[in-house]
Design an enzyme around this catalytic site. Sequence first.
Site, PDB file in Angstrom:
ATOM      1  N   TYR A  36     -22.490  31.744  76.275  1.00 25.36           N
ATOM      2  CA  TYR A  36     -22.584  30.606  77.171  1.00 25.36           C
ATOM      3  C   TYR A  36     -23.945  29.920  76.960  1.00 25.36           C
ATOM      4  CZ  TYR A  36     -18.696  33.184  79.295  1.00 25.36           C
ATOM      5  OH  TYR A  36     -17.527  33.873  79.506  1.00 25.36           O
ATOM      6  N   GLN A  58     -21.040  34.432  90.355  1.00 23.01           N
ATOM      7  CA  GLN A  58     -21.572  34.294  89.001  1.00 23.01           C
ATOM      8  C   GLN A  58     -21.524  32.827  88.603  1.00 23.01           C
ATOM      9  OE1 GLN A  58     -19.661  35.177  85.009  1.00 23.01           O
ATOM     10  NE2 GLN A  58     -20.986  36.981  85.183  1.00 23.01           N
TER      11      GLN A  58
END
Length: 703
Positions: free
Chosen positions: A198, A105
Amino acid sequence: MSNKSFPHLMAPGQIGPMRLDNRIILPAMDMNVSEHGEIEQPEVDHYVARAQGGVGLVITGACAIAFPYGAASMKEPGLSEDRFIPGLKMLADAIHAAGSKLCIQSTHHGKVARVDTANDRPLIAPSVPDYTYSMGAMADCTPEELAKMGAATAGKKPSYHAMTQSDIDMLVSDWADAAERVAKAGCDAIEIHVAHGYILGVFLNQRDNKRTDEYGGSLQNRARLACEVISAVKARVGDRLAVLVRVAGEEYGQEGGLTLAESTQAAQLFEKAGADAIHVTGWGRNPFDNFTDGPLPNKVGAYLSNAAEIKKHVKIPVIAVGRMLPEVAEKAIGAGDIDFAAMGRQLLADPELPKKIREGRFDQVRPCINCYLCVGENFFDDTPFCAVNPALGNEKILPLRPAAASQHIVVVGAGPAGMESARVLTERGHRVTLIDKADRLGGTMWFSTMTTPDNERLLRWHKSELKRLRVAVKLNTPATVETIRALNPDRVIVATGAVRPKPDMPGGDLPNVHTGDTLRAMMLGTATAEEAGLVLSTLGRMGRLSGLTKSPEFVRQFTKYWLPMGKSVTVIGGSLVGLELAEFLAERGRTVTLLHEKQQLGLPLAMPRRWTAVKDATAHGVDIHRNVHVTRITESSVEYTEGDKTLTASADMVVYADGTTSAAPVADELREAGFTVDVVGDAGAVNYIHGAMHSSWKVATAV
């Protein structure tokens, strides 16, 4: 053996160039054990345990594409330099050897990059935030917890920098370079994170993105940066790596957050940009207020409907996350609503979940109890641990070491500590006799299922395991020196639980005053007329004799319509038990006052669950008073002082949920009689299910 089968969940699947043996995916769960961005052996051990357990795809925790810039922790893996490739390759090789596939990820944490704040670097964002979050939940954090959270940013306040075009160009380039390193390490896939606050996720929603250039305004513009990253990554490694994109199907808790309609449109744009799969998550925008809405929901199948809607509009596979229990995932995949199911906390609780259901051993899957202790550690930049799986983060202790010599061990008390001790001891080759004075297994955990239904999953699992292992169980058997001597054990383990005395204050001995023990006796139908009153004790005995009160689900549902107590209840003590019990009673129509002598409610619940419990209790109408001193109880009220005021709370019934202490008098009696005795669970130290499971392992693996 369970008769449940999971043909759709266990069928092979394809994501881009990557073929998977089944449809179960381990989603990103940050372990915080890397050293300055480099993957170390404990992280490899953690992921390999899940790969050996049969999971189709392992996705690592967040890895920083520009490490240490944009990192949330110095303990997360980095992707910004070639020096990180050997660690990635070590992990990939180990995962492949274990029979699974590996996805890295990739992310830049943007405005939540704690490492940048700690190092006086401004946080990058599409726009400088024009809002602040409610911090009211901090009232229920201890000074120690606040200090640990503050340490992650060195106690500094963030500053922000609105990204320029050169910043954007560099981000896209950094992402493609990071993907190249992932491919060189021999990994199978890369996940691009476009959610959870994010950097790509905040560009996508209109609450954070106030730009007026080509990266702001319309959804297509707000998705532009993510699409540029996806296209750059696909162009660089698309023939070598599957490209997954993680997006919130919905954002919660603040007006202007991403909607399902927008995320559906974004998923279509991501597909055109080159995504091989869409991983649908959710995000509660204020982590201190709605963390249990997202990214770690408390609702089973929380994001399934959003994932199903997105799947209608894309041709690539869709992954659903959010408490996707195996039976829920099987049904959804079979119906064509999703293609893959990500199971995070469940695979922390039992890494062998896929293997067990493939082999028809679904009943042996150790359940997650949704307690949030694991994720709570991430707020402190620390390594997660699991309430029900003591091997999490210490995978080398498995498999269990066989006992050098088999002993006959009597376990006293059939609560979680006693049942787990009996289970582990039997697995290691000892002969175990489990005794309890009650008429059922579970101890205090049985009663806790009233307020915390997820605990019933653990109770059912323990019952099933004791039956499978053929542990000798003797209920309605009080532990005395004579009864233990008659069993002739080599060793005794005492797991009799905590002591819950009545309050030591004027009126504390009145018949309308109950403790957790007397309430449990009332529910179980074992209370005397003196403890519960003639009518209630008679009704309780009738329920016990009919078998109805042996079903926690029946009691939970039945008490919504009829509850054997007055209309006004005052709960004294707002720790774990008192807070959850107050909400339980208020939800069932009682007027509840909660009196707590300290500031923080809900200790020792993990912070996210604690914050939600306080919010839910308030929403259900519980009248909460902190920092009070209870002075007297009468037949109809509780008197207390709050500041310089003397107040009274109406109370047909008083529940004293304070003063719980550890004590094991039977252990002392048995030692004096010459027996070798160990004490586990709340009898040794009050730490609830987590303490019960971990202390049991400590003793049962050493005998």
